[in-house]
Design a protein around this motif. Sequence first.
Motif, PDB file in Angstrom:
ATOM      1  N   ASP A 185      12.465  -8.116  -2.532  1.00  0.00           N
ATOM      2  CA  ASP A 185      11.219  -8.686  -1.999  1.00  0.00           C
ATOM      3  C   ASP A 185      10.784  -9.822  -2.931  1.00  0.00           C
ATOM      4  O   ASP A 185      11.030 -11.001  -2.641  1.00  0.00           O
TER       5      ASP A 185
ATOM      6  N   LYS B 203       9.016 -11.600   4.766  1.00  0.00           N
ATOM      7  CA  LYS B 203       7.575 -11.783   4.946  1.00  0.00           C
ATOM      8  C   LYS B 203       7.362 -13.254   5.281  1.00  0.00           C
ATOM      9  O   LYS B 203       7.486 -14.110   4.384  1.00  0.00           O
TER      10      LYS B 203
ATOM     11  N   ARG C  11       1.923  -7.455   4.583  1.00  0.00           N
ATOM     12  CA  ARG C  11       1.417  -7.654   3.231  1.00  0.00           C
ATOM     13  C   ARG C  11       0.324  -6.620   2.980  1.00  0.00           C
ATOM     14  O   ARG C  11      -0.182  -6.005   3.915  1.00  0.00           O
TER      15      ARG C  11
ATOM     16  N   ASP D 299       9.109   1.335  -2.845  1.00  0.00           N
ATOM     17  CA  ASP D 299       8.982  -0.035  -3.346  1.00  0.00           C
ATOM     18  C   ASP D 299       8.483   0.083  -4.780  1.00  0.00           C
ATOM     19  O   ASP D 299       7.321   0.424  -5.013  1.00  0.00           O
TER      20      ASP D 299
ATOM     21  N   LEU E 295      13.788  -8.330   2.026  1.00  0.00           N
ATOM     22  CA  LEU E 295      12.505  -8.154   2.696  1.00  0.00           C
ATOM     23  C   LEU E 295      12.088  -9.503   3.285  1.00  0.00           C
ATOM     24  O   LEU E 295      12.220 -10.530   2.629  1.00  0.00           O
TER      25      LEU E 295
ATOM     26  N   LYS F 105       8.438  -2.508   7.587  1.00  0.00           N
ATOM     27  CA  LYS F 105       7.520  -1.856   6.651  1.00  0.00           C
ATOM     28  C   LYS F 105       6.122  -2.334   6.987  1.00  0.00           C
ATOM     29  O   LYS F 105       5.785  -3.497   6.745  1.00  0.00           O
TER      30      LYS F 105
ATOM     31  N   GLU G  90      -2.975  -0.421   1.348  1.00  0.00           N
ATOM     32  CA  GLU G  90      -2.170  -0.297   2.566  1.00  0.00           C
ATOM     33  C   GLU G  90      -2.387   1.036   3.270  1.00  0.00           C
ATOM     34  O   GLU G  90      -1.639   1.405   4.174  1.00  0.00           O
TER      35      GLU G  90
ATOM     36  N   ALA H 162      -0.896  -8.908  -2.790  1.00  0.00           N
ATOM     37  CA  ALA H 162      -1.522  -8.659  -4.095  1.00  0.00           C
ATOM     38  C   ALA H 162      -0.444  -8.666  -5.176  1.00  0.00           C
ATOM     39  O   ALA H 162      -0.622  -9.248  -6.242  1.00  0.00           O
ATOM     40  N   SER H 163       0.702  -8.012  -4.890  1.00  0.00           N
ATOM     41  CA  SER H 163       1.823  -8.041  -5.835  1.00  0.00           C
ATOM     42  C   SER H 163       2.770  -9.153  -5.395  1.00  0.00           C
ATOM     43  O   SER H 163       3.903  -8.926  -4.991  1.00  0.00           O
TER      44      SER H 163
HETATM   45  P1  PGA Z   1       2.026  -7.301  -1.404  1.00  0.00           P
HETATM   46  O1  PGA Z   1       2.809  -5.922  -1.483  1.00  0.00           O
HETATM   47  O2  PGA Z   1       1.766  -7.633   0.021  1.00  0.00           O
HETATM   48  O3  PGA Z   1       0.782  -6.977  -2.191  1.00  0.00           O
HETATM   49  O4  PGA Z   1       2.892  -8.329  -2.085  1.00  0.00           O
HETATM   50  C1  PGA Z   1       3.766  -5.537  -0.549  1.00  0.00           C
HETATM   51  C2  PGA Z   1       5.110  -5.411  -1.179  1.00  0.00           C
HETATM   52  O5  PGA Z   1       5.280  -5.597  -2.403  1.00  0.00           O
HETATM   53  O6  PGA Z   1       6.061  -5.149  -0.454  1.00  0.00           O
END
Ligand code: PGA
Length: 401
Positions: free
Chosen positions: A302, A327, A356, A230, A325, A378, A194, A39-40
Motif C-alpha cells: 500500500d 486507492k 481510506r 494491515d 493496494l 478493503k 474505520e 491518515a496513514s
Molecule cells: P489510510 O489507511 O486511509 O489512513 O491511509 C488505510 C490503509 O493504510 O490501508
Amino acid sequence: LITDIRLRRILDSRGNPTVEADVVTESGGFGRAAAPSGASTGEYEAVERPPTEAIAAAREHAVPRLVGEAYAGNQREVDSILRAADGTDDFSEIGANSAVAISMAAAKAGADVLGAPLFQHLGGTFRGENFPTPLGNVVGGGEHAADATDIQEFLAAPVGAPSVEDAVFANAAVHAEVADLLEERGHPSGKGDEGAWAPSIDDSEAFEIVDEAVSTVQDDVGFNIGFGLDVAAAEMYDADSETYEYESAGVSRDTEEQIEYIAELVDEYDLVYVEDPLDEDDYDAFAELTDEVGDQTLICGDDLFVTNTDRLVDGIDRGAANSILIKPNQIGTLSDAFDAIELATQNGYDSVISHRSGETEDTTIAHLAVATDAPFIKTGAVGGERTAKLNELIRIADDAT
Ligand code: PGA
Ligand code: ZN
C-alpha cells in the motif's frame, strides 16, 4: 460533452472537509463523486491539498479545459486533461483530491449517459464475472485510533463465502463477536476511524481475540473465514534506529527480526493477507519476506506502491510483494488506477481495491472492484461510510445475477 463541473466542500467521516465534484453533460448525464482522505498516508502519494485551495486551483486550471472540450465517457481524455491542467507529477497544483473527485464524477456521468451501471461502463462487456471478497477491519489502532494496537488493522477475510452478501454479513458477525470477547476479557472499547474496535490491548491479545472470533463465526456460517493484517509498518519504522517500534507491547524489532516475526504470524494464524509488513522504502525486505511466505499468503504493498506504476515496476523487478493496494486518490485519476491494475495483472500481482480511513458515502470503489475483477476489496465492516460500499456490492451482485 461535459457542460458543467461543480466543486464543493463536504464532510468526510472524520468530520474533516473534502472535495465533492458534480459533472453534467450536454445529453443530460450526471455524475457525483467525492475524494476520500488517508491518515496513514504513504510518503509517495499524490498530494492532497486543503479542500478550499484544491477547489480554487481546479476551478482555475482544470474546469475551463474540460467544460465544452471533453466527453465524460472518454475517461482517458478527461484524465489526461486533468494531468495537463495540473502540470505536476503528483497533482500538487490542483490537488489529488480535486482530481480524483472530477475523474470519478466524470466516470459516473459517462455511465449515466450510456444508461449503464458504473461497473459495466468501467469494466466493459468482457469484464470477469467474479465478485471481490471484502476484507473486514474488526480491530485496529496505529494511526486510526489513540492508545490501541500497534498493528493498524486486523482483518476478517471470508474467502470461502458463497456470495458477496454472505461475506459482508460474516465480517459484521466477526466484528460483533470481537465486541463480545473484548467485553468478556474486560476491555470494552470504542471504535477507530474505520469502525474497527480500538481497545487498549497489545497485538498479541488482539491476535487471540480475532482468531477466536473468526473460528466461532466460521463454525456458525459453515464456510472458510481467513485472517489478514494491515501492519502499516512505515508508521512504526524509525529510520534513525532502523527498527520497528511496537509501543503498546514495548518491543523493538530490526528488519530481520520484523521479517521473521511476520513469517511466524503467517504460519501461526494462517494469514491469507498481509499489507505493508515492512517500511515503504524497503523493497529488499519486502522481497525477502515475499520469497519466504509469498506462496502461502498475499503480501500487499500500500504505502510501498501508492497505486503508482513507476513504484510497482521497481517492486516487480525486485520481487517485492505479490499484490498491490489500489486507492484512486493516491494517484489522482481512475485511468492511473486502471494502469496500475493492468500492470499488476500482467505480472501476476493481485489487485486489492481499498477505501481510506477518511471516507464519504461515495461508492465508486465497489464498482471499480467489480469492473476489474479484483479478488479483494478493503472497505471496513460496519459504519455508514463503509456500509455504503458493502451494500452497493450486494446490490451489484443482486442486479447482475
Ligand atoms: P489510510 O489507511 O486511509 O489512513 O491511509 C488505510 C490503509 O493504510 O490501508
Ligand atoms: Zn494500508
